[in-house]
Every structure is written in C-alpha cells, then in structure tokens.
Write an enzyme that holds these catalytic residues in place. Structure first.
Site, PDB file in Angstrom:
ATOM      1  N   ASP A  23       0.861  -1.177   0.000  1.00 23.37           N
ATOM      2  CA  ASP A  23       0.000   0.000   0.000  1.00 23.37           C
ATOM      3  C   ASP A  23       0.898   1.227   0.000  1.00 23.37           C
ATOM      4  O   ASP A  23       1.621   1.467   0.967  1.00 23.37           O
ATOM      5  CB  ASP A  23      -0.858  -0.040   1.274  1.00 23.37           C
ATOM      6  CG  ASP A  23      -2.180   0.645   1.113  1.00 23.37           C
ATOM      7  OD1 ASP A  23      -2.211   1.700   0.478  1.00 23.37           O
ATOM      8  OD2 ASP A  23      -3.184   0.116   1.645  1.00 23.37           O
ATOM      9  N   ASP A  29      -2.812   4.651  -2.522  1.00 22.86           N
ATOM     10  CA  ASP A  29      -3.756   5.310  -1.627  1.00 22.86           C
ATOM     11  C   ASP A  29      -4.093   6.715  -2.142  1.00 22.86           C
ATOM     12  O   ASP A  29      -3.192   7.476  -2.509  1.00 22.86           O
ATOM     13  CB  ASP A  29      -3.094   5.403  -0.239  1.00 22.86           C
ATOM     14  CG  ASP A  29      -4.026   5.927   0.821  1.00 22.86           C
ATOM     15  OD1 ASP A  29      -4.961   5.205   1.191  1.00 22.86           O
ATOM     16  OD2 ASP A  29      -3.819   7.077   1.287  1.00 22.86           O
ATOM     17  N   GLU A  41      -6.490   3.737  -5.830  1.00 17.61           N
ATOM     18  CA  GLU A  41      -7.687   4.145  -5.096  1.00 17.61           C
ATOM     19  C   GLU A  41      -8.005   5.559  -5.572  1.00 17.61           C
ATOM     20  O   GLU A  41      -7.329   6.518  -5.197  1.00 17.61           O
ATOM     21  CB  GLU A  41      -7.444   4.139  -3.584  1.00 17.61           C
ATOM     22  CG  GLU A  41      -8.721   4.407  -2.816  1.00 17.61           C
ATOM     23  CD  GLU A  41      -8.496   4.886  -1.389  1.00 17.61           C
ATOM     24  OE1 GLU A  41      -9.335   4.589  -0.540  1.00 17.61           O
ATOM     25  OE2 GLU A  41      -7.496   5.577  -1.123  1.00 17.61           O
ATOM     26  N   HIS A  84     -11.133  -2.084   4.239  1.00 16.76           N
ATOM     27  CA  HIS A  84     -10.887  -1.626   5.613  1.00 16.76           C
ATOM     28  C   HIS A  84     -11.537  -0.278   5.926  1.00 16.76           C
ATOM     29  O   HIS A  84     -11.370   0.224   7.029  1.00 16.76           O
ATOM     30  CB  HIS A  84      -9.373  -1.540   5.830  1.00 16.76           C
ATOM     31  CG  HIS A  84      -8.740  -0.551   4.896  1.00 16.76           C
ATOM     32  ND1 HIS A  84      -8.658  -0.763   3.532  1.00 16.76           N
ATOM     33  CD2 HIS A  84      -8.223   0.671   5.111  1.00 16.76           C
ATOM     34  CE1 HIS A  84      -8.103   0.283   2.960  1.00 16.76           C
ATOM     35  NE2 HIS A  84      -7.821   1.169   3.896  1.00 16.76           N
ATOM     36  N   ASP A  85     -12.229   0.311   4.938  1.00 16.28           N
ATOM     37  CA  ASP A  85     -12.906   1.592   5.171  1.00 16.28           C
ATOM     38  C   ASP A  85     -14.426   1.457   5.129  1.00 16.28           C
ATOM     39  O   ASP A  85     -15.135   2.403   5.453  1.00 16.28           O
ATOM     40  CB  ASP A  85     -12.516   2.605   4.067  1.00 16.28           C
ATOM     41  CG  ASP A  85     -11.045   2.965   4.095  1.00 16.28           C
ATOM     42  OD1 ASP A  85     -10.453   2.967   5.181  1.00 16.28           O
ATOM     43  OD2 ASP A  85     -10.489   3.244   3.011  1.00 16.28           O
TER      44      ASP A  85
HETATM   45  C1  NOJ Z   1      -7.643   5.798   2.143  1.00 20.82           C
HETATM   46  C2  NOJ Z   1      -7.416   4.586   2.979  1.00 20.82           C
HETATM   47  O1  NOJ Z   1      -8.108   3.500   2.457  1.00 20.82           O
HETATM   48  C3  NOJ Z   1      -7.850   4.945   4.394  1.00 20.82           C
HETATM   49  O2  NOJ Z   1      -7.882   3.830   5.244  1.00 20.82           O
HETATM   50  C4  NOJ Z   1      -6.922   6.009   4.900  1.00 20.82           C
HETATM   51  O3  NOJ Z   1      -7.351   6.430   6.185  1.00 20.82           O
HETATM   52  C5  NOJ Z   1      -6.888   7.207   3.969  1.00 20.82           C
HETATM   53  N1  NOJ Z   1      -6.772   6.831   2.584  1.00 20.82           N
HETATM   54  C6  NOJ Z   1      -5.746   8.130   4.297  1.00 20.82           C
HETATM   55  O4  NOJ Z   1      -4.530   7.582   3.864  1.00 20.82           O
END
Ligand code: NOJ
Ligand code: CA
Length: 559
Positions: A98, A202, A268, A329-330
C-alpha cells in the site's frame, strides 16, 4: 491454460494489524502472516495486498507514515518482511504493498523540517500558504477535508497554513516540487527492487491541487458516493482528479514498467466510473487497474448490479481490466449490508468471481465476519474519534460508518481463546466479533458448503476455467426474469460458460439459451447432486442460488 494474457487473478486484502498476532502484544504482525501462508495457499488466492506496515505513529493506523522505507516495530523488522516476501513468492503468491504517495505523517522528518521555518530547504515539500486577509487568521481558501472541516491547519511559528486532504496529522506532499516527486518515485523503486509485485495507490486522486488554489464551487451533495467526489457541500473541483494527477498515473506506470517480471498498479481513486477510467489511460497505458467501489454500496438487486456491470464494461473494455470490490478496511462489511444472510453472500461471490475483472476479497469476507458495533467514543479509528460526539455512527445506504473499527476486527481462525488471533490472556487491539464461535476458519474448512468452501471452489474455478479468468463477457437476455435474475456468458476460444444467478428468495424457473443437454454443471452455491433440470427443458434455481455451467458449444473470444 494460456496464461500469457493474465494479470492478477484473485487478490486477498490483509489488514496486518488484524490477521495474526505472533508475539503476544495483541497486534497482528508480519511473522503472524508468515504463519498463515499455508491458509492463503489452501484458499488459492494468487495475490495479497497488505495495508501499510511502514514506520508510523499509527494515528491513522499506518496511513500516517513517518518513514516510507522501513517497517513499524509492532509489525516486525525488515528481515521479517524479506522473509515473508520470499515465502509468499515461493508459494506462487504475489505481493502488493500500500503506497501512500499523497501525504506523510506530521511526524515525518521531512515535515518537521518543512514546518520549522519559512526558509527551510524542505518548505516547498508541502503546501504552505498565508491565511486570508485581513490578519491571515482564516484558511487560504474554502477547501474542505474529506473527513469534514477546513482542509488547512494553522502553524503559529511561521504564521502560515498547511494543506491536508484527509486528516490534519496527514499533510499533503507538494508534487509540483520535482524533488518530492522524484523522492517518492524512488520509494517505489526501493520496494520494486526488493521484488514486490506492485502497489495499491492510496488516495491517488488527491495528488495534485490547483496551482492557484482557487475556491471550490459549492455542491448540494452532503454524503459521498461512488458517482461523485462532491461531499459536505464541496464539489472538490480544484483539489481532486486534476488532469495533472491523471497524467501522473502514466509516469507511475513508466516506473513499474522498468521492471520484469511485470508489476501492477491499482489506484484508489474516487469519482464516477467515466472519470476514474481515465487513470487507466488509452490502451491501458496508465494504472493497470482502479478500484471500482460501486458494489460496496448498491442495493442487492439484479437490475442495479446489471446497470453497474454494463457501465463498467463500457468504460473498461479490454485491454483494461475492471475490479470488483465488496468491502475493504474503510467500508461496512459486506455480509452486514446483506442482513447477515450467507446465502446472499454466496450468490454475490459467485457473481464477483465470474465477472470479467479482478475480484478483491477483504480478509474475513470469506468466512462471513460481520461488522462489529463500537461506541464512537472508544474508537481507535481517528474518524470515529473526530465524530465521538455524533449520535449516529453509520451513514445509511452508502456503506460508510463513522468508525472504521467495526470492519477491522481480528481474523477468526478457531473457536478457541481470542479466536486464534492472539494467545489466551492477551487483549487483542480490537474486540473480536462474537460471531467467532461459529464463523471461523477451522470450523468452516470442515463444512462442505460453508461460505469459506464456496469461496475456495470459486477461486479454483477462476483459476482453471480460461473463459472466467480471461474471457469476454456478454449478458444473456432472460426476457421477463430479469427482475429476479442475472445471467451472462463468458467465453474464450472454444471455452464458453454460462452463469445464472437468482437474487430472490423464491425459486425461479426459466428456459436456458442452449438445450439442457449442452450444459454441464461446474459449480452451484447449493448441493445439486449434478441434476440441472427435472423436466429436461427448464432450469429451476433455488432461493438465492447461483450456478456456473460449462457448454458444449463455444464462441471466439474478443480479447
Ligand atoms: C484511504 C485509505 O483507504 C484509508 O484507510 C486512509 O485512512 C486514507 N486513505 C488516508 O490515507
Ligand atoms: Ca504482535
């Protein structure tokens, strides 16, 4: 199977903090992952994406990085990482790291230097501006952080504001400074030289900002969605998805293309599909893939899914590869969005694993770990902490929760103490879901039609059937049944398969496109005893049943 055209087959996402704790501190770690490589091999996934385990104060649980080229001690050492990479590669499993290019922790030495004085050589590594006149005590413009509130933090020592897109302790790097850009490209090379197979990028859509920092136009949108980056009444016109950022995707691709064997980039990026596909560039000269999050928030309805798939197929034709994601994870765990109904998950997984594109499985999804409800005031997640005052913790319908702790609970390996995540007597960093007594790897491995074994069979199917792995895609017209069902064909050379999915609780009966005798059952979410039709003409699908059929006749692939 001809594997020349293959990219990634099935990606499994590991949140290292929650996978397996090897040393009894309640936090998952790299040696813990090494202990579980046999499981990954057994499951059959060919690629693993790890959430960040780099040096970090862990305020955003690893996304706030203070050294991009070392490992945070709670996860292990660089030696542990090297060993894990070697072992995974030995088992034929690729590794995706990541990469957080957009920001650093405020604890990063670069930022500490940058913040120290206006004339520090690293001042331009971040985006510093005077506040609005008079007095400069208001942020330089109207940009809003993705987590709410102004996207600027004031530093009294230099009387200037610094820009952050997400949280105030994660400050955005300034990519208009070439030193920054080259340093971060070299961070990529550092890991590529070690042999990693690629990166998940990310917040890539946030890399560049408008040079003049113009105010963003107002938007009526309050909540984020997968169709637009506008939220909290900010259109994000001048801070997200800038043409410079899309061009940067191609530069990143050039870096990974310096390496053999082939490496991969998956971005992402948020926006609607038409916008996000630009990151892949014409003829896939940009990112190899971007995450398509539509399935994380849509209703469980075949027409909704069909509409999304159609748009994805239009925007990501070959040589582009779509991705299919149910959770991460979000986001709220997928099974929780489906009212904890395992049959629905089995059906959706059948769809995910048989579409054209790379499926991403979030650890625990394969055993049905549900979201856990935590009180916001006890949150480990900084977003939960920020909103500790809020009476609601979930944003209905969109798959978001104000605390992401609920989808990050430890993996459930057994029904024993701490679900086998950490030793008896150790307190795991997050409470384990009570579901672990029934939903755990050991138990589900033993049950033939468990969710886990369904996932395993589907992964094997993807690997062994060329039409599924690399073939073309076409919907099958079910005339009349499409309110309840979805059907499509996948084809590669003389291999053609048909997938029929029943999204309703009721049984459905229909006449398939080919005579029954031309079909052979490859897979069903139910135990069918190999019988396809009672009357020799029609197929009856049980409640939430999905079937995958091999055909005797074939069709040329358009790939
Ligand atoms: C996206 C990530 O998926 C998330 O978990 C993170 O908090 C933010 N970007 C900041 O890096
Ligand atoms: Ca540990």
């Amino acid at each position: 199977m001809n594997t020349k055209k293959r990219s990634l087959n099935v990606v499994y996402q590991i949140y290292p903090r929650s996978f397996r704790d090897s040393n009894g501190d309640g936090v998952g770690d790299i040696p813990g992952v090494i202990e579980k490589i046999d499981y990954l091999k057994w499951l059959g996934v060919d690629t693993v994406w790890f959430n960040p385990f780099f040096t970090s104060p862990q305020k955003d649980l690893g996304y706030d990085i203070s050294n991009f080229t070392d490992i945070s001690p709670e996860y292990g050492t660089m030696g542990d990482f090297d060993l894990m990479l070697e072992e995974l590669h030995r088992q034929g499993i690729k590794v995706i790291l990541d990469l957080v290019l957009n920001h650093t922790s405020v604890e990063h030495p670069w930022f500490k230097e940058s913040a120290s004085s206006r004339d520090n050589p690293r001042r331009e590594w971040y985006i510093w501006r005077d506040g609005k006149k008079p007095g400069g005590k208001k942020p330089p413009n109207n940009w809003r952080a993705a987590t709410g509130g102004p996207a600027w933090k004031y530093f009294a020592n230099t009387d200037q504001w610094v820009y952050f897109h997400f949280l105030p302790f994660e400050v955005d790097l300034n990519y208009r400074n070439l030193e920054v850009k080259n340093t971060m490209l070299n961070v990529m090379r550092f890991w590529l030289n070690k042999g990693v197979d690629g990166f998940r990028l990310d917040f890539l859509h946030a890399i560049y900002e408008d040079e003049e920092l113009r105010n963003n136009p107002f938007s009526w949108r309050l909540f984020p969605s997968d169709k637009s980056v506008a939220m909290l009444f900010d259109s994000h016109k001048y801070d997200l998805n800038l043409p410079d950022t899309i061009a940067f995707a191609r530069e990143l691709r050039e870096v990974v293309d310096e390496y053999q064997p082939r490496r991969f980039l998956v971005g992402e990026v948020f926006g609607d599909i038409e916008q996000t596909c630009q990151y892949c560039g014409p003829e896939n000269t940009g990112l190899n893939m971007v995450f398509l999050f539509e399935f994380t928030s849509t209703a469980f309805k075949p027409r909704r899914y069909a509409r999304i798939i159609r748009r994805i197929e239009e925007c990501f034709p070959s040589p582009n590869t779509p991705t299919y994601v149910f959770s991460n994870h979000d986001r709220v765990r997928f099974i929780t969005r489906l009212s904890n109904n395992e049959e629905k998950v089995k059906l959706a997984a059948t769809m995910q694993m048989t579409l054209r594109g790379v499926p991403f499985i979030y650890y625990g999804e394969e055993i049905g770990i549900p979201n856990v409800n935590f009180k916001l005031k006890n949150s480990q997640d900084p977003i939960g902490k920020k909103y500790a005052w809020s009476p609601i913790s979930q944003i209905p319908g969109v798959g978001f929760s104000l605390s992401r702790d609920g989808c990050r609970t430890p993996m459930q390996w057994t029904d024993g103490p701490n679900a086998g995540f950490c030793k008896d007597g150790v307190e795991p960093w997050l409470k384990i879901s009570n579901s672990y007594r029934k939903k755990n790897v050991a138990a589900e491995m033993k049950m033939s039609h468990s969710l886990l074994n369904i996932y395993r069979s589907l992964i094997r199917l993807r690997k062994t059937v060329p039409a599924i792995a690399i073939g073309g895609f076409e919907f099958i017209d079910l005339s009349g049944q499409d309110k309840r069902c979805l059907a499509y064909r996948r084809y590669y050379e003389d291999n053609e398969i048909h997938v029929y999915l029943n999204f309703s609780r009721k049984k459905v009966k229909f006449t398939p496109v080919l005579p029954i005798g031309n079909y052979h059952i490859l897979f069903s979410t139910r135990d069918r005893n190999n019988e396809l039709s009672e009357d020799g003409k029609n197929i009856e699908l049980g409640s939430y049943e999905g079937i995958v059929l091999d055909t005797v006749e074939g069709k040329e692939s358009d790939l």
